[in-house]
Design a protein around this motif. Structure first.
Motif, PDB file in Angstrom:
ATOM      1  N   CYS A 177     -45.758  11.798  12.198  1.00  0.00           N
ATOM      2  CA  CYS A 177     -46.349  11.555  10.885  1.00  0.00           C
ATOM      3  C   CYS A 177     -45.256  11.766   9.845  1.00  0.00           C
ATOM      4  O   CYS A 177     -44.257  12.460  10.098  1.00  0.00           O
ATOM      5  CB  CYS A 177     -47.512  12.520  10.653  1.00  0.00           C
ATOM      6  SG  CYS A 177     -48.295  12.371   9.024  1.00  0.00           S
TER       7      CYS A 177
ATOM      8  N   ARG B  29     -50.793  13.234  -1.935  1.00  0.00           N
ATOM      9  CA  ARG B  29     -51.645  14.156  -1.180  1.00  0.00           C
ATOM     10  C   ARG B  29     -51.734  13.695   0.269  1.00  0.00           C
ATOM     11  O   ARG B  29     -52.042  12.543   0.557  1.00  0.00           O
ATOM     12  CB  ARG B  29     -53.043  14.197  -1.810  1.00  0.00           C
ATOM     13  CG  ARG B  29     -54.036  15.062  -1.043  1.00  0.00           C
ATOM     14  CD  ARG B  29     -53.769  16.539  -1.237  1.00  0.00           C
ATOM     15  NE  ARG B  29     -54.799  17.328  -0.578  1.00  0.00           N
ATOM     16  CZ  ARG B  29     -54.699  17.802   0.664  1.00  0.00           C
ATOM     17  NH1 ARG B  29     -53.611  17.578   1.377  1.00  0.00           N
ATOM     18  NH2 ARG B  29     -55.683  18.515   1.181  1.00  0.00           N
ATOM     19  N   HIS B  30     -51.442  14.616   1.164  1.00  0.00           N
ATOM     20  CA  HIS B  30     -51.443  14.308   2.592  1.00  0.00           C
ATOM     21  C   HIS B  30     -52.711  14.875   3.214  1.00  0.00           C
ATOM     22  O   HIS B  30     -52.854  16.085   3.357  1.00  0.00           O
ATOM     23  CB  HIS B  30     -50.214  14.914   3.250  1.00  0.00           C
ATOM     24  CG  HIS B  30     -50.074  14.568   4.702  1.00  0.00           C
ATOM     25  ND1 HIS B  30     -50.172  13.278   5.161  1.00  0.00           N
ATOM     26  CD2 HIS B  30     -49.845  15.337   5.789  1.00  0.00           C
ATOM     27  CE1 HIS B  30     -50.004  13.270   6.460  1.00  0.00           C
ATOM     28  NE2 HIS B  30     -49.813  14.515   6.874  1.00  0.00           N
ATOM     29  N   ILE B  31     -53.640  13.976   3.550  1.00  0.00           N
ATOM     30  CA  ILE B  31     -54.938  14.406   4.069  1.00  0.00           C
ATOM     31  C   ILE B  31     -55.034  14.148   5.571  1.00  0.00           C
ATOM     32  O   ILE B  31     -55.269  15.047   6.357  1.00  0.00           O
ATOM     33  CB  ILE B  31     -56.072  13.695   3.317  1.00  0.00           C
ATOM     34  CG1 ILE B  31     -55.992  14.021   1.815  1.00  0.00           C
ATOM     35  CG2 ILE B  31     -57.427  14.099   3.880  1.00  0.00           C
ATOM     36  CD1 ILE B  31     -56.987  13.265   0.974  1.00  0.00           C
ATOM     37  N   ASN B  32     -54.849  12.892   5.964  1.00  0.00           N
ATOM     38  CA  ASN B  32     -54.971  12.535   7.376  1.00  0.00           C
ATOM     39  C   ASN B  32     -53.613  12.148   7.933  1.00  0.00           C
ATOM     40  O   ASN B  32     -52.868  11.387   7.313  1.00  0.00           O
ATOM     41  CB  ASN B  32     -55.945  11.364   7.556  1.00  0.00           C
ATOM     42  CG  ASN B  32     -57.343  11.726   7.104  1.00  0.00           C
ATOM     43  OD1 ASN B  32     -57.839  12.806   7.403  1.00  0.00           O
ATOM     44  ND2 ASN B  32     -57.998  10.821   6.385  1.00  0.00           N
ATOM     45  N   HIS B  33     -53.289  12.668   9.098  1.00  0.00           N
ATOM     46  CA  HIS B  33     -52.033  12.316   9.737  1.00  0.00           C
ATOM     47  C   HIS B  33     -52.057  10.856  10.174  1.00  0.00           C
ATOM     48  O   HIS B  33     -53.057  10.361  10.686  1.00  0.00           O
ATOM     49  CB  HIS B  33     -51.782  13.193  10.960  1.00  0.00           C
ATOM     50  CG  HIS B  33     -51.533  14.630  10.626  1.00  0.00           C
ATOM     51  ND1 HIS B  33     -50.423  15.042   9.924  1.00  0.00           N
ATOM     52  CD2 HIS B  33     -52.235  15.751  10.891  1.00  0.00           C
ATOM     53  CE1 HIS B  33     -50.460  16.358   9.781  1.00  0.00           C
ATOM     54  NE2 HIS B  33     -51.554  16.807  10.347  1.00  0.00           N
ATOM     55  N   SER B  34     -50.956  10.188   9.961  1.00  0.00           N
ATOM     56  CA  SER B  34     -50.764   8.833  10.471  1.00  0.00           C
ATOM     57  C   SER B  34     -49.502   8.856  11.316  1.00  0.00           C
ATOM     58  O   SER B  34     -48.390   8.840  10.789  1.00  0.00           O
ATOM     59  CB  SER B  34     -50.624   7.831   9.314  1.00  0.00           C
ATOM     60  OG  SER B  34     -50.360   6.539   9.800  1.00  0.00           O
ATOM     61  N   TYR B  35     -49.700   8.912  12.608  1.00  0.00           N
ATOM     62  CA  TYR B  35     -48.553   9.074  13.502  1.00  0.00           C
ATOM     63  C   TYR B  35     -47.886   7.732  13.780  1.00  0.00           C
ATOM     64  O   TYR B  35     -47.784   7.271  14.911  1.00  0.00           O
ATOM     65  CB  TYR B  35     -49.010   9.725  14.802  1.00  0.00           C
ATOM     66  CG  TYR B  35     -49.570  11.118  14.609  1.00  0.00           C
ATOM     67  CD1 TYR B  35     -48.730  12.196  14.334  1.00  0.00           C
ATOM     68  CD2 TYR B  35     -50.940  11.352  14.678  1.00  0.00           C
ATOM     69  CE1 TYR B  35     -49.238  13.475  14.143  1.00  0.00           C
ATOM     70  CE2 TYR B  35     -51.460  12.633  14.491  1.00  0.00           C
ATOM     71  CZ  TYR B  35     -50.600  13.680  14.226  1.00  0.00           C
ATOM     72  OH  TYR B  35     -51.105  14.945  14.025  1.00  0.00           O
TER      73      TYR B  35
ATOM     74  N   SER C 185     -48.600  19.800   2.053  1.00  0.00           N
ATOM     75  CA  SER C 185     -49.868  19.429   1.422  1.00  0.00           C
ATOM     76  C   SER C 185     -49.702  18.089   0.715  1.00  0.00           C
ATOM     77  O   SER C 185     -50.637  17.294   0.634  1.00  0.00           O
ATOM     78  CB  SER C 185     -50.295  20.501   0.418  1.00  0.00           C
ATOM     79  OG  SER C 185     -50.629  21.707   1.047  1.00  0.00           O
TER      80      SER C 185
ATOM     81  N   ASN D 197     -52.982  23.355   1.860  1.00  0.00           N
ATOM     82  CA  ASN D 197     -52.688  23.911   3.183  1.00  0.00           C
ATOM     83  C   ASN D 197     -52.600  25.431   3.153  1.00  0.00           C
ATOM     84  O   ASN D 197     -52.059  26.052   4.073  1.00  0.00           O
ATOM     85  CB  ASN D 197     -51.387  23.319   3.733  1.00  0.00           C
ATOM     86  CG  ASN D 197     -51.564  21.886   4.185  1.00  0.00           C
ATOM     87  OD1 ASN D 197     -52.676  21.417   4.379  1.00  0.00           O
ATOM     88  ND2 ASN D 197     -50.458  21.175   4.360  1.00  0.00           N
TER      89      ASN D 197
ATOM     90  N   CYS E  54     -45.273  13.673   7.506  1.00  0.00           N
ATOM     91  CA  CYS E  54     -45.189  15.088   7.166  1.00  0.00           C
ATOM     92  C   CYS E  54     -44.332  15.870   8.157  1.00  0.00           C
ATOM     93  O   CYS E  54     -44.032  17.041   7.939  1.00  0.00           O
ATOM     94  CB  CYS E  54     -46.578  15.715   7.084  1.00  0.00           C
ATOM     95  SG  CYS E  54     -47.390  15.938   8.692  1.00  0.00           S
TER      96      CYS E  54
END
Length: 406
Positions: free
Chosen positions: A248, A226-232, A132, A58, A250
């Motif tokens: 999410c 590793r956080h790539i795609n948000h999952s809300y 990130s 990030n 994050c």
């Protein structure tokens, strides 16, 4: 400090200090012994070396150091270190040789290429503070394990990450309560300036043991992914009857409409429930010309057909939706022996024969117009209430709480 001794080498040339402090690259020159504590928490500038910057996914800057000017381990030193660690940790699998070039944090967070990684990283917290990587409860292969020591403050965020590694295997079982659940994973990690090893999570110098004496030991571990795609879909916060915030893991969120489901509640209302945030409310039916609620899809305005069952009850079923139930007999206030719903004479003298009470003054439930429900459940209707009753809209009230008609 544990001292390596090699009888074939002049002691003036080599005294290897055995220290696994994460920020302390151990180096020995021909005429001096460098104290590992000099490298414990801050980089000491050497001619030719220096500060560098790498970036998280990030784009948060992280300071790293290059120690290429410092004398690297000689082959016999590397062999001596490997032999000594094998004695202390016989279950640890040797992967790559000791080197001053990189340490555990650099290997876990920056690069696993042992040939090209030349950075020493003291503090990797930027990787997880900028999301990130996000903390997870249940590790999988590829996650990063971090070993934390208590910094002595109430705020857990003040605790220090003294070691990092990469999860390469996950075990079934339960925690042995040695440094959290570190025993449930197999880890690859570099031990300071010493070699890279594959080991069970609780079997390394950063977890307390009687063989190695360090200033600090890890008391618990955390896992990061590793956080790539948000999952809300992590948590939800209700805002009003139409929207909620979907978070999410994050911490970021979006505002979305409720994901409603509907269930029949009673003749007048259905329950409206959000499947995500669990927000609930009751709403009035929206009834179409066929008698169905267009929201909960239940048939509301039933077309009843009645059948006598016994002196107390009759059954009724809807000729449209086939819904069926039992209900008490219904009497005209002028004829207490004949049920006007199932059109059947009630045996044994009508209400009196089934234990009813004739007096409205003793009835527990009363309508505005004077209809009443007896203690046995039977209903006595005045003319004004018959249509409302058979449409299931007549309301009864506890005696003494009947609203006044203005």
């Amino acid at each position: 400090m544990k001292i390596y001794k090699n009888t074939i080498i002049c002691l003036a040339i080599l005294m290897l200090s055995f220290s696994f402090c994460l920020n302390a690259p151990l180096r020995v020159k021909a005429d001096e012994l460098i104290d590992p504590s000099d490298f414990t928490y801050e980089y000491k500038s050497w001619q030719g070396g220096g500060y560098y910057t790498v970036f998280t996914p990030n784009q948060t800057p992280v300071t790293v150091f290059n120690y290429y000017d410092i004398y690297e381990y000689l082959d016999f030193e590397k062999n001596a270190i490997r032999e000594e660690i094998t004695e202390l940790f016989p279950n640890a699998e040797y992967i790559s040789e000791a080197t001053i070039n990189y340490n555990c944090h650099s290997y876990a967070w920056y690069s696993q290429n042992t040939s090209t990684n030349e950075y020493w990283m003291n503090d990797p917290s930027g990787y997880y503070s900028d999301k990130s990587y996000i903390e997870v409860d249940t590790p999988i292969v590829g996650d990063i394990i971090c070993y934390f020591t208590d910094n002595g403050t109430i705020d857990i965020s003040d605790d220090i990450n003294i070691h990092s590694g990469i999860v390469v295997q996950v075990f079934n079982g339960s925690s042995n309560n040695i440094c959290g659940n570190a025993n449930l994973v197999q880890v690859e990690s570099k031990w300071g300036s010493y070699p890279l090893y594959r080991h069970r999570g609780d079997q390394c110098p950063y977890v307390y043991n009687t063989s190695i004496i360090l200033d600090d030991y890890a008391e618990y571990v955390k896992f990061y992914r590793r956080h790539i795609n948000h999952s809300y879909t992590n948590t939800y916060e209700n805002l009003d009857n139409s929207q909620h915030r979907a978070y999410c893991a994050c911490g970021e969120y979006v505002t979305t409409n409720h994901n409603y489901s509907y269930s029949y509640l009673d003749k007048h209302n259905h329950k409206t429930s959000c499947l995500n945030c669990e927000y609930q409310t009751n709403e009035s039916h929206v009834i179409n010309s066929s008698g169905f609620c267009t929201v909960c899809l239940q048939h509301i305005n039933h077309n009843w057909s009645y059948s006598y069952l016994n002196n107390n009850l009759h059954s009724r079923s809807c000729t449209i939706c086939v819904y069926a139930e039992t209900s008490p007999h219904v009497f005209d206030a002028d004829n207490l022996t004949y049920c006007i719903a199932c059109e059947h004479i009630v045996l044994g003298g009508g209400i009196g024969g089934i234990g009813g009470v004739f007096s409205i003054e003793l009835a527990p439930l009363v309508s505005v117009n004077g209809s009443y429900v007896l203690s046995n459940g039977c209903v006595v209707l005045v003319e004004e209430d018959k249509e409302a009753y058979f449409n299931d809209t007549l309301q009864f009230y506890p005696r003494g709480e009947v609203p006044q008609i203005s």
